[in-house]
Write an enzyme that holds these catalytic residues in place. Structure first.
Site, mmCIF file in Angstrom:
data_model
loop_
_atom_site.group_PDB
_atom_site.id
_atom_site.type_symbol
_atom_site.label_atom_id
_atom_site.label_comp_id
_atom_site.label_asym_id
_atom_site.label_seq_id
_atom_site.Cartn_x
_atom_site.Cartn_y
_atom_site.Cartn_z
ATOM 1 N N SER A 106 0.862 -1.163 0.000
ATOM 2 C CA SER A 106 0.000 0.000 0.000
ATOM 3 C C SER A 106 0.906 1.222 0.000
ATOM 4 O O SER A 106 1.958 1.214 -0.643
ATOM 5 C CB SER A 106 -0.937 -0.031 1.209
ATOM 6 N N TYR A 133 -5.048 7.823 -6.450
ATOM 7 C CA TYR A 133 -3.993 6.973 -5.884
ATOM 8 C C TYR A 133 -4.364 6.564 -4.459
ATOM 9 O O TYR A 133 -4.245 5.390 -4.085
ATOM 10 C CB TYR A 133 -2.666 7.733 -5.888
ATOM 11 N N LYS A 137 -4.784 2.773 -2.858
ATOM 12 C CA LYS A 137 -3.918 2.304 -1.776
ATOM 13 C C LYS A 137 -4.717 1.951 -0.528
ATOM 14 O O LYS A 137 -4.340 1.036 0.217
ATOM 15 C CB LYS A 137 -2.855 3.367 -1.468
#
Length: 253
Positions: A106, A133, A137
């Site tokens: 992550s 993003y 994650k």
């Protein structure tokens, strides 16, 4: 597994030389942005039937312009989460029972945003590179949390990790000005908290938490959790804090 086998051959040259002296290394093609490619890779692995002690999901993209995968999903969510999600679930039977582990890479970037299952493709939400993003994650962590819950009865555990800031090609879409701005933001926060100044990690340092959580740390200590700097991260919902994990990323519901 790698998207570009020629690039992977060059990157693993030293490892393959060592493998010739008693170890082994095999490469298989995998494009996470194409579920057809993911299925083909998974089917080949299942057919081969080799058992995995640890599966480390390390590939991905970061802060790229808005786009879609071959299957029409937003690029970062589709590549970073959905590609890995399909791959791991299709090869789950190969992960060693009573000791096997899944490590999802992550990022501290999960703090940018929670997942949005109502609008995963930004069809109704303004697109931002880091917002997308962050969603992907966070999804990597949530996947590890749920995979751990479903498989720990068989002795297979899962964890998510933040590798740290490392100068690799992952940041290819970031301008020098953007990188400088991010570093300044981190340094300002570190200074306010009395923490050390920001330093890039070397590639071995960046790999350390993946190795630690996959092979060194007790499974019960890391299962269903998020790790950074070779320790389990503390729950941290202060938006100004640099370390720790957001509560929404570990929310089983």
């Amino acid at each position: 597994a790698a998207r570009d086998l020629n690039k992977a051959q060059k990157a693993t040259e030293t490892v393959r030389t060592d493998a010739a002296n008693g170890g082994s290394l095999e490469l298989i093609e995998l494009d996470l942005a194409s579920l057809k490619s993911v299925r083909a890779c998974a089917d080949a692995l299942v057919k081969a039937g080799k058992q995995f002690d640890v599966v480390i999901c390390n590939a991905g993209v970061m802060a790229c312009p808005k786009g879609i995968t071959a299957d029409g999903f937003e690029t970062q969510f589709g590549t970073n989460h959905l590609g890995h999600f399909m791959l791991v679930n299709r090869i789950a039977s190969l992960i060693k029972k009573n000791g096997g582990r899944l490590v999802n890479l992550s990022s501290a970037g999960h703090r940018f945003s929670d997942v949005d299952l109502d609008d995963p493709n930004f069809e109704h939400t303004p697109y931002t590179e880091f917002g997308a993003y962050g969603r992907s994650k966070t999804a990597n962590i949530l996947f590890a949390v749920e995979f751990d819950r479903r498989h720990k009865g068989k002795g297979v555990r899962a964890t998510a990790v933040h590798p740290g800031g490392i100068q690799t090609e992952l940041g290819r879409y970031m301008t020098p000005e953007l990188i400088a701005g991010m570093i300044k933001s981190i340094e300002d926060a570190n200074k306010a908290a009395g923490a050390p100044a920001f330093q890039w990690k070397t590639i071995p340092q960046g790999a350390a938490t993946s190795v630690w959580s996959g092979f060194v740390a007790p499974a019960d200590a890391v299962g269903g959790l998020y790790c950074e700097d070779c320790h389990v991260a503390e729950l941290q919902d202060n938006p100004e804090a640099r370390g720790g994990v957001r509560g929404y990323a570990l929310d089983a519901d």
